[in-house]
Design a protein around this motif. Structure first.
Motif, mmCIF file in Angstrom:
data_model
loop_
_atom_site.group_PDB
_atom_site.id
_atom_site.type_symbol
_atom_site.label_atom_id
_atom_site.label_comp_id
_atom_site.label_asym_id
_atom_site.label_seq_id
_atom_site.Cartn_x
_atom_site.Cartn_y
_atom_site.Cartn_z
ATOM 1 N N PHE A 187 0.045 -9.063 -11.736
ATOM 2 C CA PHE A 187 -0.070 -8.690 -10.334
ATOM 3 C C PHE A 187 0.043 -7.177 -10.237
ATOM 4 C CE2 PHE A 187 1.395 -13.026 -10.359
ATOM 5 C CZ PHE A 187 0.621 -13.627 -9.369
ATOM 6 N N LEU A 188 -0.873 -6.557 -9.508
ATOM 7 C CA LEU A 188 -0.886 -5.103 -9.401
ATOM 8 C C LEU A 188 -1.367 -4.688 -8.032
ATOM 9 C CD1 LEU A 188 -4.058 -3.431 -10.409
ATOM 10 C CD2 LEU A 188 -3.836 -5.767 -11.153
ATOM 11 N N GLY A 189 -1.232 -3.418 -7.778
ATOM 12 C CA GLY A 189 -1.842 -2.801 -6.605
ATOM 13 C C GLY A 189 -2.680 -1.643 -7.101
ATOM 14 N N THR A 190 -3.968 -1.652 -6.804
ATOM 15 C CA THR A 190 -4.802 -0.520 -7.251
ATOM 16 C C THR A 190 -4.452 0.732 -6.456
ATOM 17 O OG1 THR A 190 -6.627 -1.210 -5.788
ATOM 18 C CG2 THR A 190 -6.699 -1.964 -8.086
ATOM 19 N N TRP A 191 -3.578 0.600 -5.496
ATOM 20 C CA TRP A 191 -3.075 1.681 -4.666
ATOM 21 C C TRP A 191 -1.716 2.195 -5.163
ATOM 22 C CZ3 TRP A 191 1.395 -0.656 -3.363
ATOM 23 C CH2 TRP A 191 1.388 -2.059 -3.281
ATOM 24 N N CYS A 192 -1.150 1.569 -6.186
ATOM 25 C CA CYS A 192 0.229 1.815 -6.629
ATOM 26 C C CYS A 192 0.270 2.683 -7.883
ATOM 27 C CB CYS A 192 0.888 0.459 -6.897
ATOM 28 S SG CYS A 192 2.435 0.553 -7.816
ATOM 29 N N GLY A 193 1.064 3.735 -7.851
ATOM 30 C CA GLY A 193 1.194 4.640 -8.993
ATOM 31 C C GLY A 193 1.698 3.953 -10.253
ATOM 32 N N ILE A 215 8.094 -8.830 -6.143
ATOM 33 C CA ILE A 215 8.780 -7.851 -5.302
ATOM 34 C C ILE A 215 8.325 -6.422 -5.584
ATOM 35 C CG2 ILE A 215 10.837 -9.246 -4.886
ATOM 36 C CD1 ILE A 215 12.154 -7.572 -7.168
ATOM 37 N N LYS A 216 7.824 -6.191 -6.789
ATOM 38 C CA LYS A 216 7.345 -4.871 -7.199
ATOM 39 C C LYS A 216 6.058 -5.072 -8.004
ATOM 40 C CE LYS A 216 11.062 -2.447 -5.927
ATOM 41 N NZ LYS A 216 11.069 -1.329 -5.028
ATOM 42 N N VAL A 217 5.208 -4.069 -7.971
ATOM 43 C CA VAL A 217 4.009 -4.112 -8.813
ATOM 44 C C VAL A 217 3.986 -2.888 -9.710
ATOM 45 C CG1 VAL A 217 2.591 -5.565 -7.318
ATOM 46 C CG2 VAL A 217 2.600 -3.108 -6.930
ATOM 47 N N PRO A 218 3.472 -3.063 -10.906
ATOM 48 C CA PRO A 218 2.917 -4.302 -11.431
ATOM 49 C C PRO A 218 4.023 -5.274 -11.848
ATOM 50 C CG PRO A 218 2.855 -2.649 -13.149
ATOM 51 C CD PRO A 218 3.360 -1.960 -11.898
ATOM 52 N N THR A 219 3.681 -6.547 -11.819
ATOM 53 C CA THR A 219 4.528 -7.598 -12.378
ATOM 54 C C THR A 219 3.672 -8.373 -13.365
ATOM 55 O OG1 THR A 219 5.975 -7.784 -10.445
ATOM 56 C CG2 THR A 219 5.854 -9.696 -11.905
ATOM 57 N N ILE A 220 4.141 -8.442 -14.593
ATOM 58 C CA ILE A 220 3.435 -9.131 -15.673
ATOM 59 C C ILE A 220 4.269 -10.362 -16.009
ATOM 60 C CG2 ILE A 220 2.522 -8.915 -18.022
ATOM 61 C CD1 ILE A 220 2.951 -5.745 -17.510
ATOM 62 N N ILE A 221 3.726 -11.539 -15.715
ATOM 63 C CA ILE A 221 4.472 -12.775 -15.937
ATOM 64 C C ILE A 221 3.882 -13.522 -17.129
ATOM 65 C CG2 ILE A 221 5.319 -14.921 -14.928
ATOM 66 C CD1 ILE A 221 4.852 -13.722 -12.165
ATOM 67 N N PHE A 222 4.753 -13.851 -18.073
ATOM 68 C CA PHE A 222 4.362 -14.582 -19.279
ATOM 69 C C PHE A 222 4.695 -16.059 -19.076
ATOM 70 C CE2 PHE A 222 5.057 -10.257 -20.445
ATOM 71 C CZ PHE A 222 4.166 -9.989 -21.462
ATOM 72 N N PHE A 223 3.712 -16.913 -19.296
ATOM 73 C CA PHE A 223 3.887 -18.360 -19.178
ATOM 74 C C PHE A 223 3.626 -19.010 -20.529
ATOM 75 C CE2 PHE A 223 2.747 -17.003 -14.943
ATOM 76 C CZ PHE A 223 3.520 -17.795 -14.104
ATOM 77 N N LYS A 248 -1.118 1.961 -11.684
ATOM 78 C CA LYS A 248 -2.120 2.846 -12.288
ATOM 79 C C LYS A 248 -1.674 3.328 -13.666
ATOM 80 C CE LYS A 248 -4.035 4.553 -7.939
ATOM 81 N NZ LYS A 248 -4.266 5.755 -7.118
ATOM 82 N N ARG A 249 -0.374 3.428 -13.889
ATOM 83 C CA ARG A 249 0.161 3.852 -15.182
ATOM 84 C C ARG A 249 0.246 2.672 -16.158
ATOM 85 N NH1 ARG A 249 4.930 5.202 -13.580
ATOM 86 N NH2 ARG A 249 5.825 3.206 -14.189
ATOM 87 N N GLU A 250 0.844 1.567 -15.737
ATOM 88 C CA GLU A 250 1.176 0.482 -16.661
ATOM 89 C C GLU A 250 0.030 -0.497 -16.940
ATOM 90 O OE1 GLU A 250 3.834 0.798 -18.340
ATOM 91 O OE2 GLU A 250 5.012 2.126 -17.064
ATOM 92 N N VAL A 251 -0.816 -0.775 -15.953
ATOM 93 C CA VAL A 251 -1.867 -1.780 -16.145
ATOM 94 C C VAL A 251 -2.856 -1.391 -17.237
ATOM 95 C CG1 VAL A 251 -3.817 -2.963 -15.034
ATOM 96 C CG2 VAL A 251 -1.581 -2.857 -13.903
ATOM 97 N N PRO A 252 -3.380 -0.166 -17.261
ATOM 98 C CA PRO A 252 -4.288 0.179 -18.367
ATOM 99 C C PRO A 252 -3.606 0.057 -19.735
ATOM 100 C CG PRO A 252 -4.409 1.817 -16.623
ATOM 101 C CD PRO A 252 -3.261 0.919 -16.294
ATOM 102 N N ARG A 253 -2.327 0.347 -19.768
ATOM 103 C CA ARG A 253 -1.585 0.268 -21.025
ATOM 104 C C ARG A 253 -1.432 -1.175 -21.494
ATOM 105 N NH1 ARG A 253 3.251 4.687 -19.836
ATOM 106 N NH2 ARG A 253 1.870 6.507 -19.760
ATOM 107 N N ILE A 254 -1.056 -2.086 -20.594
ATOM 108 C CA ILE A 254 -0.887 -3.487 -21.013
ATOM 109 C C ILE A 254 -2.241 -4.082 -21.399
ATOM 110 C CG2 ILE A 254 -0.975 -4.559 -18.718
ATOM 111 C CD1 ILE A 254 1.302 -5.664 -21.624
ATOM 112 N N ILE A 255 -3.290 -3.686 -20.710
ATOM 113 C CA ILE A 255 -4.631 -4.165 -21.070
ATOM 114 C C ILE A 255 -4.982 -3.697 -22.478
ATOM 115 C CG2 ILE A 255 -7.104 -4.000 -20.553
ATOM 116 C CD1 ILE A 255 -5.548 -5.784 -18.557
ATOM 117 N N LYS A 256 -4.695 -2.444 -22.789
ATOM 118 C CA LYS A 256 -4.983 -1.921 -24.128
ATOM 119 C C LYS A 256 -4.160 -2.654 -25.187
ATOM 120 C CE LYS A 256 -5.759 2.321 -26.693
ATOM 121 N NZ LYS A 256 -5.825 3.797 -26.597
#
Length: 185
Positions: free
Chosen positions: A81-87, A136-144, A90-98
């Motif tokens: 879960f992310l916000g493309t509007w959230c700093g 409650i905060k983004v990004p949130t990365i949930i592992f199932f 913008k920092r963590e999502v590209p990193r987790i994708i990589k």
């Protein structure tokens, strides 16, 4: 005749249950953000591409830890879960994708949901993927694993994304940020 009816019903139900990916919202001030289910095509489109690619390319993945998580990670599903509007996003999502790409994680097991920022709709999505998950905060990365939440990384890692992921997929004790507010397990 029966097969035509079945085909028509299948097409209609597919249209009803399919969701549009990479839906973009434009605010009154002209700022844009993605909303709902998205994929990497959405993150690699303008105006998101600038921050996504810069962070993705500049991040040095810890190859030693990738070797540790590569196998156990494949047994998990991830909701991001992310916000493309959230700093922070913008920092963590590209990193987790990589990290996931480097670990050869099957990306079909990754669901990415962009959340709203508008008043009265903050941290919601049009089809409610966040409901019951206490985002409650983004990004949130949930592992199932096997359909049950194992743990999550909230807003930013405790140590590093790789180290935190090692803790989670190895079943070691891990307490995410905002654990008193988040539902973990």
């Amino acid at each position: 005749m029966k097969s035509i009816l079945v085909t028509v019903l299948f097409i209609c139900s597919s249209m009803i249950f399919s969701q549009e990916f990479n839906k973009e919202i434009t605010l009154e001030n002209g700022k844009k953000f993605l909303l709902g289910k998205i994929n990497l095509d959405g993150l690699n489109s303008e105006p998101y591409q600038a921050w996504f690619q810069q962070q993705h390319e500049s991040y040095d993945v810890d190859e030693t830890l990738i070797k540790v998580i590569k196998k156990p990670l494949k047994g998990h599903q991830i909701k991001l879960f992310l916000g493309t509007w959230c700093g922070d996003s913008k920092r963590e999502v590209p990193r987790i994708i990589k990290i996931l790409e480097t670990a050869n994680f099957p990306m079909k097991k990754l669901e990415i949901v962009a959340l709203d920022r508008r008043k009265g709709l903050v941290k919601t999505s049009p089809t409610g993927e966040e409901q019951g998950l206490n985002i409650i905060k983004v990004p949130t990365i949930i592992f199932f694993k096997d359909g049950k939440e194992v743990n999550r990384i909230v807003e930013s890692p405790i140590e590093s994304l790789e180290e935190d992921t090692v803790q989670i997929v190895s079943g070691k004790p891990y307490t995410p940020n905002y654990a008193t507010l988040s539902k973990t397990k």
